[in-house]
Design a protein around this motif. Sequence first.
Motif, PDB file in Angstrom:
ATOM      1  N   TYR A 117      21.589  -4.287  19.841  1.00  0.00           N
ATOM      2  CA  TYR A 117      21.580  -3.107  18.807  1.00  0.00           C
ATOM      3  C   TYR A 117      22.496  -2.248  18.733  1.00  0.00           C
ATOM      4  O   TYR A 117      23.048  -1.737  19.864  1.00  0.00           O
ATOM      5  CB  TYR A 117      20.087  -2.505  19.500  1.00  0.00           C
ATOM      6  N   TRP A 118      22.847  -1.320  17.951  1.00  0.00           N
ATOM      7  CA  TRP A 118      24.299  -0.225  18.218  1.00  0.00           C
ATOM      8  C   TRP A 118      23.552   0.559  17.190  1.00  0.00           C
ATOM      9  O   TRP A 118      23.232   1.508  16.617  1.00  0.00           O
ATOM     10  CB  TRP A 118      25.333   0.090  17.397  1.00  0.00           C
ATOM     11  N   CYS A 119      23.120   1.876  17.782  1.00  0.00           N
ATOM     12  CA  CYS A 119      22.271   3.298  17.441  1.00  0.00           C
ATOM     13  C   CYS A 119      23.109   4.089  18.145  1.00  0.00           C
ATOM     14  O   CYS A 119      24.485   4.735  18.492  1.00  0.00           O
ATOM     15  CB  CYS A 119      22.145   3.514  17.919  1.00  0.00           C
ATOM     16  N   THR A 120      24.241   5.287  16.367  1.00  0.00           N
ATOM     17  CA  THR A 120      25.986   5.444  16.847  1.00  0.00           C
ATOM     18  C   THR A 120      25.757   6.936  17.230  1.00  0.00           C
ATOM     19  O   THR A 120      26.684   7.657  16.959  1.00  0.00           O
ATOM     20  CB  THR A 120      26.711   5.542  15.738  1.00  0.00           C
ATOM     21  N   ALA A 121      24.838   7.340  16.941  1.00  0.00           N
ATOM     22  CA  ALA A 121      23.917   9.075  17.465  1.00  0.00           C
ATOM     23  C   ALA A 121      24.515   8.874  18.520  1.00  0.00           C
ATOM     24  O   ALA A 121      24.979   8.446  19.890  1.00  0.00           O
ATOM     25  CB  ALA A 121      22.691   9.551  17.536  1.00  0.00           C
ATOM     26  N   ASP A 122      25.573  10.113  19.261  1.00  0.00           N
ATOM     27  CA  ASP A 122      25.536  10.872  20.053  1.00  0.00           C
ATOM     28  C   ASP A 122      24.345  11.269  21.470  1.00  0.00           C
ATOM     29  O   ASP A 122      23.834  11.721  20.682  1.00  0.00           O
ATOM     30  CB  ASP A 122      26.532  12.074  20.019  1.00  0.00           C
ATOM     31  N   ILE A 123      24.797  11.177  22.572  1.00  0.00           N
ATOM     32  CA  ILE A 123      23.146  11.294  23.034  1.00  0.00           C
ATOM     33  C   ILE A 123      23.548  12.875  23.090  1.00  0.00           C
ATOM     34  O   ILE A 123      22.031  12.795  23.613  1.00  0.00           O
ATOM     35  CB  ILE A 123      24.028  10.495  24.900  1.00  0.00           C
TER      36      ILE A 123
ATOM     37  N   VAL B 216      18.873  14.021  19.705  1.00  0.00           N
ATOM     38  CA  VAL B 216      17.486  14.056  20.606  1.00  0.00           C
ATOM     39  C   VAL B 216      17.479  11.805  19.859  1.00  0.00           C
ATOM     40  O   VAL B 216      17.459  11.212  20.225  1.00  0.00           O
ATOM     41  CB  VAL B 216      16.316  13.906  19.888  1.00  0.00           C
ATOM     42  N   THR B 217      18.503  11.884  18.933  1.00  0.00           N
ATOM     43  CA  THR B 217      18.732  10.258  18.452  1.00  0.00           C
ATOM     44  C   THR B 217      19.480   9.408  19.538  1.00  0.00           C
ATOM     45  O   THR B 217      18.746   8.603  20.062  1.00  0.00           O
ATOM     46  CB  THR B 217      19.563   9.637  17.301  1.00  0.00           C
ATOM     47  N   GLY B 218      20.019  10.051  20.201  1.00  0.00           N
ATOM     48  CA  GLY B 218      20.895   9.439  21.257  1.00  0.00           C
ATOM     49  C   GLY B 218      19.966   8.894  22.746  1.00  0.00           C
ATOM     50  O   GLY B 218      19.935   8.179  23.107  1.00  0.00           O
ATOM     51  N   HIS B 219      18.703  10.362  22.984  1.00  0.00           N
ATOM     52  CA  HIS B 219      17.878  10.221  23.662  1.00  0.00           C
ATOM     53  C   HIS B 219      17.078   8.469  23.656  1.00  0.00           C
ATOM     54  O   HIS B 219      16.231   8.221  24.467  1.00  0.00           O
ATOM     55  CB  HIS B 219      17.243  11.885  24.344  1.00  0.00           C
ATOM     56  N   THR B 220      16.408   9.211  22.950  1.00  0.00           N
ATOM     57  CA  THR B 220      15.289   8.122  22.362  1.00  0.00           C
ATOM     58  C   THR B 220      15.775   6.886  21.533  1.00  0.00           C
ATOM     59  O   THR B 220      15.379   5.819  21.807  1.00  0.00           O
ATOM     60  CB  THR B 220      14.815   8.811  21.097  1.00  0.00           C
ATOM     61  N   TYR B 221      16.748   6.733  20.923  1.00  0.00           N
ATOM     62  CA  TYR B 221      16.900   5.330  20.879  1.00  0.00           C
ATOM     63  C   TYR B 221      18.429   5.001  21.291  1.00  0.00           C
ATOM     64  O   TYR B 221      18.736   3.843  20.690  1.00  0.00           O
ATOM     65  CB  TYR B 221      17.030   5.472  19.120  1.00  0.00           C
ATOM     66  N   ILE B 222      19.070   5.311  21.832  1.00  0.00           N
ATOM     67  CA  ILE B 222      20.282   5.234  22.591  1.00  0.00           C
ATOM     68  C   ILE B 222      19.465   5.077  24.575  1.00  0.00           C
ATOM     69  O   ILE B 222      19.676   3.807  24.597  1.00  0.00           O
ATOM     70  CB  ILE B 222      21.544   5.876  22.801  1.00  0.00           C
ATOM     71  N   VAL B 223      19.569   5.978  25.005  1.00  0.00           N
ATOM     72  CA  VAL B 223      18.726   5.039  25.981  1.00  0.00           C
ATOM     73  C   VAL B 223      17.161   5.296  26.115  1.00  0.00           C
ATOM     74  O   VAL B 223      16.768   3.809  26.675  1.00  0.00           O
ATOM     75  CB  VAL B 223      19.010   7.060  27.000  1.00  0.00           C
ATOM     76  N   TYR B 224      16.396   5.930  26.197  1.00  0.00           N
ATOM     77  CA  TYR B 224      14.927   5.599  26.405  1.00  0.00           C
ATOM     78  C   TYR B 224      14.320   4.354  25.415  1.00  0.00           C
ATOM     79  O   TYR B 224      13.393   3.680  26.022  1.00  0.00           O
ATOM     80  CB  TYR B 224      13.664   6.745  26.424  1.00  0.00           C
ATOM     81  N   GLY B 225      14.922   4.287  24.277  1.00  0.00           N
ATOM     82  CA  GLY B 225      13.650   3.346  23.926  1.00  0.00           C
ATOM     83  C   GLY B 225      14.196   1.762  23.878  1.00  0.00           C
ATOM     84  O   GLY B 225      13.289   1.066  24.478  1.00  0.00           O
ATOM     85  N   PRO B 226      15.491   1.844  23.637  1.00  0.00           N
ATOM     86  CA  PRO B 226      16.163   0.782  23.935  1.00  0.00           C
ATOM     87  C   PRO B 226      16.168  -0.115  25.351  1.00  0.00           C
ATOM     88  O   PRO B 226      15.519  -1.240  25.897  1.00  0.00           O
ATOM     89  CB  PRO B 226      17.668   0.570  23.273  1.00  0.00           C
ATOM     90  N   LEU B 227      16.719   1.062  26.367  1.00  0.00           N
ATOM     91  CA  LEU B 227      16.428   0.632  27.643  1.00  0.00           C
ATOM     92  C   LEU B 227      14.844   0.114  28.074  1.00  0.00           C
ATOM     93  O   LEU B 227      14.654  -0.898  29.098  1.00  0.00           O
ATOM     94  CB  LEU B 227      17.305   1.334  28.475  1.00  0.00           C
ATOM     95  N   ALA B 228      14.016   0.681  27.993  1.00  0.00           N
ATOM     96  CA  ALA B 228      12.663   0.707  28.022  1.00  0.00           C
ATOM     97  C   ALA B 228      12.362  -0.780  27.732  1.00  0.00           C
ATOM     98  O   ALA B 228      11.824  -1.747  28.094  1.00  0.00           O
ATOM     99  CB  ALA B 228      11.549   1.231  27.749  1.00  0.00           C
ATOM    100  N   ASN B 229      13.227  -1.436  26.764  1.00  0.00           N
ATOM    101  CA  ASN B 229      12.355  -2.635  25.555  1.00  0.00           C
ATOM    102  C   ASN B 229      13.178  -3.203  26.282  1.00  0.00           C
ATOM    103  O   ASN B 229      13.498  -4.620  25.972  1.00  0.00           O
ATOM    104  CB  ASN B 229      12.610  -2.255  24.176  1.00  0.00           C
ATOM    105  N   GLY B 230      14.045  -3.525  27.629  1.00  0.00           N
ATOM    106  CA  GLY B 230      15.361  -4.782  27.491  1.00  0.00           C
ATOM    107  C   GLY B 230      16.124  -5.179  26.690  1.00  0.00           C
ATOM    108  O   GLY B 230      16.963  -5.255  27.382  1.00  0.00           O
TER     109      GLY B 230
END
Length: 648
Positions: free
Chosen positions: A297-303, A306-320
């Motif tokens: 998966y690749w989300c191109t947002a910057d950390i 909010v997109t970087g928070h939810t769809y780089i860090v928390y969502g993807p990592l919570a889902n492994g």
Amino acid sequence: MDNLLTESRTFPPSQEFSAQANATSALYTEAAADREAFWAKQAERLDWDTKWDQVLDWSDAPFAKWFVGGRLNVAYNCVDRHVQAGHGDRVAIHWEGEPGDSQTITYAQLQREVCRTANALAALGVGAGDRVAIYLPMLPEAVYSMLACARLGALHSVVFGGFSAEALRTRINDAAAKVVITCDGQYRRGKAMPLKANVDEAVAQTPSVEHVIVVKRTNTDVAFDHTRDKWWDEARAGQPDTHTPQAFDSEHPLFILYTSGTTGKPKGILHTSGGYLTQAAYTHHTVFDLKPDSDTYWCTADIGWVTGHTYIVYGPLANGATQVIYEGTPNTPHEGRHWEIVQKYGVTIYYTAPTTIRTFMKWGSQIPAHYDLSSLRLLGSVGEPINPEAWIWYRHNIGGDRTPVVDTWWQTETGSIMISPLPGVTPTKPGSAQQPLPGISAKIVDETGTPVGHGNGGLLVLDEPWPAMLRGIWGDQQRYRDTYWSKFADLGFYFAGDGAKYDDDGDIWLLGRVDDVMNISGHRISTTEVESALVSHPNVAEAAVVGASDPTTGQGIVAFVILRGGTDDTASGQTALKQLREHVSHEIGPIAKPRQIMVVPELPKTRSGKIMRRLLRDVAENREIGDVTTLADSSVMDLISKGLSKTT
Ligand code: WTA
């Protein structure tokens, strides 16, 4: 927007995609039957140390409590539990540096890095409830730092690396951050740009800051205050790479993220733990159809957003998930960089912003055509309305006419995706975010709060609380009520600030902000923020700012300024205007630099003194000027139109 409103193509999902999709139409029925039970089921995606005894407490509305009584550690959920489940060797992050260096970080490594960083922060006195400012580019250390804070129950406040020292200072002070994590410099378009220098300038006036931790990235020389500053390696040296996570209350604060509002002062949006992580994990699973064993998966947002928070860090990592994080810009060192990365890692899910897609369109379809993009199976869009032309280009040139495209509407405040098609379920429509997700309720209403019918437009509201909703504005709960809940106070609706329309099928089309917030390349910037930056310059007497439509960035910032008496507005005036643009960049950051500054003798105002931005927008977009009858002095618009040759 004209073409947007007449768009009528639809793209039903392929049978092949539907057959394997995480989402099914049963989710809608299930959520409609019992919303709270639905969300309780989604919360089971997480590992709870103590289970909740109440799903939602809305008795103190608009302050929600989700999964009341539940306790969990967010970092444990994003890291440790995957290692414990035997996935320690799975790649968590394929990190790609702008100059071409790269790192592969497995979940087991991620766990060690997060633990070591948490121990280092704890040794510096950071504990539950403390605030840590993170001012870093897209480095793995940014992820380690965020998760280390989460692990300790400390709140992170990530400040986008493109923001100025001044913007950083106000954010640090608002949150009274104890520690700042930054780096020496960041790579931007092939150049090493200093970053630590901004921190030095900012923390000269931030009494709360005790320590600055500095990651070495570009080997740029930096000033170093040895009592306050510590190198990243030095701060972590000797710290163990294990750490026992403590469970925190479901409502324990997780982070603050600043976003522009309609006034000059950015709002510190507050998010908490259990509800936020539940919706982040649920939406990432359903909207992106994530299969942790096989997807990249690749989300191109910057950390920093909010997109970087939810769809780089928390969502993807919570889902492994296994994901790509890329440090640099899409055209460094060449315009095919993103596609080269997709090819290199076999990216299957790609999530970006319309402004980036339009930039790719400008560069030409021959560029992606040069790469093997056949691994891609799902594309996403976020940040601003996507015009049908860009949507179609994206699906055709990047998705090979095969991938679903999900247009996802949400906000910093909503914490997670709220309106989006479900891949494999929804026949998609280019330019429409379509339907609230199962579990989410949204409506388009008129000024009185009455829902409008199909085929009609109005204001977008959220009429039921949702797990990832903001829990307030840091330090200013009255502003929270005023900003989001006062417009439809009797009805208890959250007002999103966006205009929207239902088509004849009842699908939602977002039409942009209805307030004084601009959307520049998917970044929210308020007109007042830029106006106050302009008037803080000694040459400016008055300023009005509008967002004018722009073919690439969605909107561009156009400023109208009245210069102070004696300021030369010709010849050397061009230099003066250039200085003004630089001044705004220094006050807020390069993203807030006006595209154009026009020197005017007067500003159009109503009799009560309110600037009529609508008329200025007409000028900025080269349109015939609209109704001027409410102006205090209707000749002002003539004066402005006449003076238009003097612009930058
Ligand atoms: C806009 C970004 C249309 C909208 C996640 C919203 C969108 C603001 C979309 C939030 C979309 C975001 N279609 N408009 N798919 N996604 N927006 O807080 O105006 O940076 O209110 O969050 O972006 O911006 P924010």
